[in-house]
Design an enzyme around this catalytic site. Sequence first.
Site, PDB file in Angstrom:
ATOM      1  N   ASP A  36       2.410  -0.944   6.312  1.00  0.00           N
ATOM      2  CA  ASP A  36       2.841   0.423   5.974  1.00  0.00           C
ATOM      3  C   ASP A  36       4.045   0.791   6.846  1.00  0.00           C
ATOM      4  O   ASP A  36       4.225   0.257   7.937  1.00  0.00           O
ATOM      5  CB  ASP A  36       1.706   1.439   6.218  1.00  0.00           C
ATOM      6  CG  ASP A  36       1.847   2.704   5.380  1.00  0.00           C
ATOM      7  OD1 ASP A  36       1.069   2.892   4.429  1.00  0.00           O
ATOM      8  OD2 ASP A  36       2.759   3.512   5.670  1.00  0.00           O
ATOM      9  N   VAL A  63       9.050  -0.982   2.859  1.00  0.00           N
ATOM     10  CA  VAL A  63       9.184  -1.866   1.692  1.00  0.00           C
ATOM     11  C   VAL A  63      10.591  -1.817   1.080  1.00  0.00           C
ATOM     12  O   VAL A  63      10.958  -2.688   0.295  1.00  0.00           O
ATOM     13  CB  VAL A  63       8.123  -1.583   0.595  1.00  0.00           C
ATOM     14  CG1 VAL A  63       6.728  -1.921   1.070  1.00  0.00           C
ATOM     15  CG2 VAL A  63       8.226  -0.153   0.070  1.00  0.00           C
ATOM     16  N   ASN A  89       1.422  -1.545  -3.448  1.00  0.00           N
ATOM     17  CA  ASN A  89       0.834  -0.207  -3.593  1.00  0.00           C
ATOM     18  C   ASN A  89       1.738   0.900  -3.055  1.00  0.00           C
ATOM     19  O   ASN A  89       1.678   2.027  -3.543  1.00  0.00           O
ATOM     20  CB  ASN A  89      -0.527  -0.193  -2.871  1.00  0.00           C
ATOM     21  CG  ASN A  89      -1.040   1.215  -2.687  1.00  0.00           C
ATOM     22  OD1 ASN A  89      -1.594   1.814  -3.604  1.00  0.00           O
ATOM     23  ND2 ASN A  89      -0.833   1.789  -1.498  1.00  0.00           N
ATOM     24  N   TYR A 155      10.814   9.149 -10.878  1.00  0.00           N
ATOM     25  CA  TYR A 155       9.509   8.487 -10.679  1.00  0.00           C
ATOM     26  C   TYR A 155       9.074   7.803 -11.976  1.00  0.00           C
ATOM     27  O   TYR A 155       8.623   6.653 -11.968  1.00  0.00           O
ATOM     28  CB  TYR A 155       8.472   9.527 -10.234  1.00  0.00           C
ATOM     29  CG  TYR A 155       7.093   8.958  -9.933  1.00  0.00           C
ATOM     30  CD1 TYR A 155       6.774   8.505  -8.649  1.00  0.00           C
ATOM     31  CD2 TYR A 155       6.111   8.875 -10.917  1.00  0.00           C
ATOM     32  CE1 TYR A 155       5.513   8.002  -8.360  1.00  0.00           C
ATOM     33  CE2 TYR A 155       4.845   8.368 -10.636  1.00  0.00           C
ATOM     34  CZ  TYR A 155       4.544   7.931  -9.358  1.00  0.00           C
ATOM     35  OH  TYR A 155       3.286   7.426  -9.085  1.00  0.00           O
ATOM     36  N   LYS A 159       8.528   3.714 -12.397  1.00  0.00           N
ATOM     37  CA  LYS A 159       7.232   3.101 -12.685  1.00  0.00           C
ATOM     38  C   LYS A 159       7.250   2.367 -14.036  1.00  0.00           C
ATOM     39  O   LYS A 159       6.595   1.345 -14.201  1.00  0.00           O
ATOM     40  CB  LYS A 159       6.129   4.163 -12.639  1.00  0.00           C
ATOM     41  CG  LYS A 159       5.905   4.757 -11.243  1.00  0.00           C
ATOM     42  CD  LYS A 159       5.304   3.740 -10.276  1.00  0.00           C
ATOM     43  CE  LYS A 159       4.902   4.357  -8.950  1.00  0.00           C
ATOM     44  NZ  LYS A 159       4.172   3.423  -8.080  1.00  0.00           N
TER      45      LYS A 159
END
Length: 252
Positions: A36, A63, A89, A155, A159
């Site tokens: 994280d 990430v 995730n 967003y 996705k």
Amino acid sequence: MKLQNKVAIVTGAASGMGKAIAELYAKQGAKVVVSDLNLEGAQAVASTIKGSGGEAFAIQTNVASEEDLIHLFNETQSVFGGLDILVNNAGIMDGMEPVGEVTDQRWNLIFAVNTTSVMHTMRLATDLFLKQGHGVIVNNISAGGLYGARAGAAYTASKHAVVGLTKNTAFMYANKNIRCNGIAPGAVATNISSSMGKVSEYGASRQQLGLAINPGIGQPEEIAKLALFLGSDDSNFINGQIVTIDGGWTAY
Ligand SMILES: NC(=O)c1ccc[n+]([C@@H]2O[C@H](COP(=O)([O-])OP(=O)(O)OC[C@H]3O[C@@H](n4cnc5c(N)ncnc54)[C@H](O)[C@@H]3O)[C@@H](O)[C@H]2O)c1
């Protein structure tokens, strides 16, 4: 034990669904890399896992940084000696902006964290998986990756892109013993709203129309059970699927 001796990386594992997935994977025998941006949070999750007799280590990873991701994969291999399951995730929300209100800054950040990072980790993972002859990828996507207005334009587009990446990867490596599936949660009780920043009043008013038919909010542990199924051999013949888990929200 569904994941005995498997090594799993879970990104965004300090909070919400990532935390629940990391803890459940460890309970099922996996050695878990708790990755994280929030190192303190990741360390807390890793120590909870170790406190209950599981195996885990925490590592700080942004990430959106390829350098960090290379470090993550190198550390995983040097500490646990390999990798069997990659769970992408980590993710952030936008501010519900319709396209006319999206700034380049917001767009680029959302795509870096939600989309490009997934391509980067999958590229690193498939390199390993092809060499060892097996591997599983689970991408935590969103119902927003399948439908038009569960969030703002950035967003939603970020996705949708991961849905395409998931299906393409599944088919490309279907004969290489590599599986790649996605999860499309509806609304889940996590800390994700803290990543929203400034919210578009107009966009939020449009997005909220659909919330009126949402039957309820899920818990991270409910999503973790699906991530366990998709990460384990129980789902051996499932590949390239995006499994919706939303209490029936999208059934309307
Ligand atoms: N909560 C929901 O309603 C919902 C619904 C559908 C999909 N999702 C998706 O689920 C995933 C997990 O989110 P959550 O709801 O558990 O949120 P959360 O905010 O509780 O957890 C997300 C974690 O990702 C980490 N993170 C954020 N940016 C990062 C970065 N650049 N590098 C590494 N880690 C980073 C955060 O520190 C946090 O620990 C996300 O991909 C999100 O888009 C959430």
